[in-house]
Scaffold this active site. Structure first.
Site, mmCIF file in Angstrom:
data_model
loop_
_atom_site.group_PDB
_atom_site.id
_atom_site.type_symbol
_atom_site.label_atom_id
_atom_site.label_comp_id
_atom_site.label_asym_id
_atom_site.label_seq_id
_atom_site.Cartn_x
_atom_site.Cartn_y
_atom_site.Cartn_z
ATOM 1 N N HIS A 101 -0.383 -17.582 103.735
ATOM 2 C CA HIS A 101 -0.274 -16.566 102.686
ATOM 3 C C HIS A 101 -0.179 -17.302 101.353
ATOM 4 C CE1 HIS A 101 1.870 -13.460 100.324
ATOM 5 N NE2 HIS A 101 1.473 -12.582 101.222
ATOM 6 N N CYS B 189 -3.453 -11.269 100.314
ATOM 7 C CA CYS B 189 -2.836 -12.465 99.711
ATOM 8 C C CYS B 189 -3.172 -13.706 100.518
ATOM 9 C CB CYS B 189 -1.326 -12.320 99.571
ATOM 10 S SG CYS B 189 -0.851 -11.012 98.464
#
Lengths: 420, 149
Positions: free
Chosen positions: A136, A377
């Site tokens: 992420h 993300c």
């Protein structure tokens, strides 16, 4: 059991009281555009059970005061509840000492704390930080900042097209230059469950420190940090049926002791003069300012709730949902699942030929179905698969097989709109 | 659902399926890249402007049905128009996408973009190509003139 062979009847024979459990989550009765909410965006945030909502209300109605300060009764009650929450977290992840549990805002803040307080003072040119292609952004950007601040090198372990980490490449990359390995336990965009034990063992044999991003893991499988033998473990409360604004950093006590404070302020000090400040002990050294007391208490309530359901059973239920959804979605025309690692958490990323994920998301929303669409993300993963975005359905303990049927018919409806 | 029918009108679906002027313009006098960080959508607008007139316009990139159709409709609407007219049309589109004011006649075919009004999260999809267009045009303002502001 083979994930594609599971029949719905078998899934339903799993003794998991999902109908009863759904009653604990008032929001699940909500109607969206006149349709019953089907909430499949659990990897973004989970819904909160009444137990958590009540804990928050109770705290503000009966115990609210600042912690570690007053001698008055309420302050004592608030402090006791706050420290009890720390102990609940310690037990939940199997840490040895409550002082190894630091309350932060989020997984992101936990990782940044380790980056700035652990890595920044120690690393320099020639040192290497190892991350993976499936991280992420919150486990990429803090390390890029450290790279720029210290001159250390940031290296990325690649994945294959199934979404698995290339372990042989990892083994070649990890060396005595590796000072830190920062890796996710479960990929938020692919669902991949990484072989953490093996990775941590290898990293440690080269003397590296290991940080695990557990944001997508703790709500779905039992975690024991001592068993894993990681040095740092980060997660958020809100993906764990708890409130937003509270997160946890677990750190080995000896490492935390050796780290300078990250933020300065109240609560993190023992004594202050204008010439000199003596810092408090861990964990308080890292908890400057008034913490999210209610958030910590709410998180503890969420953990108690989850423990009452038994995480092993929760995991089995979610794996049954995953198998059923994988089978259903694989059967839809022009739909491609992104992330097909054999060991996955309960989420499915997918794309449909000729239909953008945002259009899928909008049309499903009009049917009451909430999924995530976008890059999650995790833009490097999107690049790996050559897509700008994916649609993602992620399941939690309160989801049902019927909801997956609704998702399937919702997707058929989407496809009707874009029939050429 | 009616709102959905308003959003995904035939014209939108058609332009998504067969985008017009989906190409780079060569030579291009003006160019800008637009990016929606929310979804990762990217659009590039390419223009050839001679004496203040848009002689050619095209777009490339990856986007949803709304942003693709909006870009496609934009290229159709703007070819042969002056830069000033293009900027006026941008205002028209912004108004129809974000307010309750009935679409003006000047909007013409672009009035199909008014469907996003009922979907606040999708307004940016419709306006992204237009914001990118103004970025491309402002390049010119910086170097050549100060028509506005």
């Amino acid at each position: 059991m083979s994930s594609f062979m599971v029949k719905r009847e078998e899934n339903e024979s799993v003794q998991f009281p999902v109908t009863q459990i759904r009653k604990d989550f008032p929001i699940l009765d909500t109607e969206i555009h006149g349709r019953k909410l089907v909430y499949l965006d659990n990897a973004a945030t989970t819904q909160k059970p009444v137990a958590v909502l009540n804990a928050l209300a109770w705290y503000y109605q009966h115990d609210n005061a600042n912690v570690h300060r007053g001698v008055h009764t309420l302050s004592e009650q608030a402090t006791r509840a706050f420290e009890a929450a720390r102990e609940t977290v310690r037990h939940f992840i199997g840490a040895g000492h409550a002082q190894e549990i630091i309350f932060v805002r989020s997984t992101t803040e936990a990782i940044n704390l380790v980056a700035q307080s652990f890595a920044r003072p120690r690393l320099g040119p020639g040192d290497e930080i190892l991350i993976t292609e499936m991280e992420h952004h919150s486990n990429i950007v803090p390390w890029q900042m450290i790279r720029d601040q210290t001159g250390a090198t940031l290296r990325v372990v690649p994945i294959n097209n199934k979404g698995e980490l290339l372990m042989d490449v990892f083994e070649q990359m990890v060396s005595s230059r590796t000072r830190l390995v920062a890796i996710t336990q479960v990929s938020n965009a692919l669902g991949t469950l990484n072989p953490l034990r093996e990775i941590i063992h290898k990293a440690k044999s080269h003397g590296a420190t290991v940080l695990v991003d557990g944001a997508q893991a703790v709500a779905h499988l039992p975690v024991n940090v001592r068993d894993l033998d990681c040095d740092f473990y980060a997660f958020s409360g809100h993906k764990l049926y708890g409130p937003t604004g509270i997160g946890i950093l677990y750190g080995r006590a000896d490492l935390l002791e050796s780290m300078p404070p990250w933020q300065g302020g109240g609560d993190m000090i023992r004594s202050v003069t204008f010439e000199h400040t003596e810092y408090n002990d861990i964990p308080y050294k890292f908890e400057a300012g008034t913490p999210d007391i209610a958030g910590a208490i709410g998180l503890a309530a969420a953990i108690h709730y989850l423990e009452s359901l038994n995480l092993v059973q929760v995991h089995a239920h979610e794996q049954a949902l995953l198998s059923y959804a994988t089978e259903k979605l694989s059967g839809l025309p022009n739909l491609r699942i992104i992330g097909e690692a054999p060991r996955k958490s309960s989420l499915i990323s997918f794309v449909v030929d000729g239909i953008h994920p945002h259009d899928i998301g909008t049309i499903l929303d009009t049917q009451g179905i909430a999924i995530r669409t976008g890059h999650h993300c995790a833009m490097p993963i999107m690049n790996h698969y050559g897509v700008a975005a994916t649609a993602r359905a992620s399941f939690a303990l309160y989801n049902t097989m019927e909801e997956i049927d609704v998702l399937e018919s919702g997707l058929l409806e989407v496809m009707k709109w874009f029939k050429k | 659902m009616n709102e959905l029918r308003d959003l995904y009108q035939e014209v939108i679906l058609d332009h998504n399926h067969r985008p017009r002027n989906f190409r780079q313009v060569a030579p291009a006098t003006h160019h800008a890249k637009g990016f929606n960080p929310l979804c990762g959508d990217q659009v590039e607008i390419w223009l050839n402007i001679q004496d203040g007139i848009i002689k050619d316009i095209g777009f490339t990139g990856k986007g949803c049905a709304i942003s693709t159709a909006s870009a496609s409709l934009m290229t159709e609407a703007l070819r042969g128009k002056s830069v000033k007219e293009a900027l006026e049309l941008f205002e028209t589109v912004r108004t129809l996408a974000t307010t309750d004011i009935p679409p003006m006649n000047a909007a013409g075919k672009l009035s199909v973009l008014a469907g996003v009004r009922q979907f606040p999260t999708r307004v940016k999809c419709a306006t992204l190509p237009w914001h990118t267009l103004t970025a491309a045009l402002k390049e010119q303002e910086k170097t050549i003139s100060t028509e506005e502001e």
